[in-house]
Design a protein around this motif. Structure first.
Motif, short mmCIF file in Angstrom:
data_model
loop_
_atom_site.label_atom_id
_atom_site.label_comp_id
_atom_site.label_asym_id
_atom_site.label_seq_id
_atom_site.Cartn_x
_atom_site.Cartn_y
_atom_site.Cartn_z
N UNK A 263 0.84 -1.21 0.00
CA UNK A 263 0.00 0.00 0.00
C UNK A 263 0.87 1.26 0.00
N UNK A 266 1.71 2.10 -3.43
CA UNK A 266 0.59 2.76 -4.10
C UNK A 266 0.53 4.23 -3.68
N UNK A 296 -5.94 6.68 -4.58
CA UNK A 296 -5.58 5.35 -4.10
C UNK A 296 -6.67 4.35 -4.51
N UNK A 299 -6.52 3.56 -8.15
CA UNK A 299 -5.48 2.56 -8.42
C UNK A 299 -6.04 1.15 -8.21
N UNK A 300 -6.81 0.99 -7.16
CA UNK A 300 -7.38 -0.33 -6.90
C UNK A 300 -8.33 -0.72 -8.03
N UNK A 302 -8.39 0.34 -11.10
CA UNK A 302 -7.70 0.19 -12.39
C UNK A 302 -6.83 -1.05 -12.46
#
Lengths: 305, 305
Positions: A263, A266, A296, A299-300, A302
């Motif tokens: 994480x 990220x 954030x 990002x998850x 995608x």
């Protein structure tokens, strides 16, 4: 207070295909600290000249960054100027005036010494080592370096990183440091040099985190427009380290959640992407923690399958 | 039977830093079909010369690939030779002898015509269009192209892809087709040209899938050694399309699971990575579906946070 960042504070003249700035606040320490400040209390150790503007000091102070270690010396602040190629993948340095930074000797204010988190920005490796030795109680220590130190100060650099928990480095520098072209093998060689965690930054292509027993990869965030990539790698470092410091991450207790490291990569990527959206540190004037957490989550979305 | 693949079957002479082969089975159609055959029944439409070896035909037949559409013409099979740079990121074509491929007119065997899945490998766009028109009941149609068709046959290419569901393309070709340097905007422009799904391949840096309402990104698999990248993009195409065909994916019903498209990108990446592990199509002599699913799980482990 928890994270101490050591590095350069500078003025930059930047030209990209989207425009130019003649004198903008910059320097690795500035970007790292601004980025980390969204996650944890952050303090800096750096030097500026007597030309350092009050408004720039105020920008840092407004993000609650501890400035007790920001020394003001006689002379001018470190100045760098560069111009980016049309596709932004290359940049040419036009001028580097070290000024007061040439004599930089990091001085740790007493209240910094016992802090648990330390990030050593890209400065002379012997200086990095000296700071690390003064903060020998820190439980999560890492840093950055660059091609110049790898080629011309190799022994000092190896002596410095021997006592780091993590190294952040870009792909070409990782290959150079390890003397190995394959990134996976390069990372394993770097893990032999001291750090138990190596994060390799690949610019627009994302980042990878290597440990002996684990690998994590993330693609780069796809930006509508890259206005200015200056400082993106430093903002990555600030997001990565700041997130972990904010979580009171302790690499040495042997019982940590490796997903926290993922994480953190990220959050590093998120902060690097925001940095590119405006010139210099300008994005940090308006950026909120909510913006960060939304990206954030993006990002998850995608990357989930 | 379900997936029909049209394209080139060739002999390649390849030299990489790991070695060389003077005459190895190759061609986009070969790689695509071998890769797709792990997921669904696959049949090919291609032409070879009278020098085409029985053992190469057997390799395809052993993967249960339908060869009714593999025409054998008088003359020699398409021959290509190339040499890769030390870092494998560049390759130089030494020779291209089109031979029987120069006169290739795809002939669809009657039992192919009603099949639901069609992948049009990189051939003359007017030929791609002709095949697509013959298979007008297909419910999931896509293809590939290359810089030469984009620059010199642009109108034919635009006419061809107008009726495709998806386009697979590498990053530099996507920029060229869209006349737009930013990949996100380039993808949106390509979505205006017909396909509702665009997959942009970025070699070692992974892949991205774009639709109007969704974006999916995956980093590249980190290989111990890239022996030979020839065909990796075609194997990606085979994994992507084959997986979806095997799932009886129907893009036109309006009620599909977009995560199936994401998983297809992962299977594409998995197949591209295996392809690089040995010369030419050699990896397919031993590869099993179990190996593939294990690497799919690795991708999940390496990217989850």
């Amino acid at each position: 207070m928890s994270l101490v960042v050591v590095g350069s504070v500078a003025y930059d003249a930047i030209e990209t295909p989207h425009g130019k700035r003649d004198r903008a606040l910059g320097g690795a320490c500035t970007y790292i600290a601004l980025s980390a400040s969204y996650f944890t209390k952050t303090s800096i150790v750096a030097v500026v000249g007597d030309d350092f503007a009050e408004e720039d000091r105020a920008l840092l102070a407004n993000r609650s960054i501890g400035l007790e270690g920001l020394e003001q010396a006689r002379g001018k602040t470190f100045f760098w100027s560069g111009v980016y190629s049309e596709d932004m993948n290359d940049r040419k340095t036009l001028r580097t005036d070290l000024n007061v930074f040439a004599e930089f000797q990091p001085k740790l204010p007493p209240l910094y010494v016992g802090q648990p988190y330390l990030f050593l920005g890209n400065i002379q490796p012997a200086l990095q080592r000296g700071v690390r030795e003064q903060m020998n109680q820190a439980r999560f220590v890492g840093g950055d370096t660059m091609n110049y130190w790898i080629s011309d100060y190799r022994d000092e650099l190896l002596a410095a990183i021997r006592n780091w928990d993590f190294l952040l480095i870009n792909d070409s520098e990782a290959r150079m440091l390890a003397k190995e072209n394959n990134l996976g093998r390069a990372a394993q060689k770097i893990l032999d040099l001291g750090p138990n965690t190596v994060v390799i930054k690949r610019g627009e292509y994302g980042a990878m985190l290597f440990r002996r027993d684990t690998l994590f990869m993330v693609p780069g965030y796809l930006l509508e427009d890259v206005f200015d990539p200056t400082g993106a790698g430093d903002c990555f470092a600030g997001g990565f380290t700041g997130y972990l410091a904010g979580r009171e991450f302790d690499l040495r207790n042997g019982h940590f959640d490796v997903h926290e490291l993922h994480r953190a990569v990220i959050y590093g990527s998120v902060m690097g992407s925001f940095c590119c959206e405006q010139f210099g540190v300008e994005r940090f004037r308006t950026l909120t923690r909510k913006d960060i957490d939304q990206r954030f989550d993006e990002f998850r979305r995608f990357t989930a399958f």
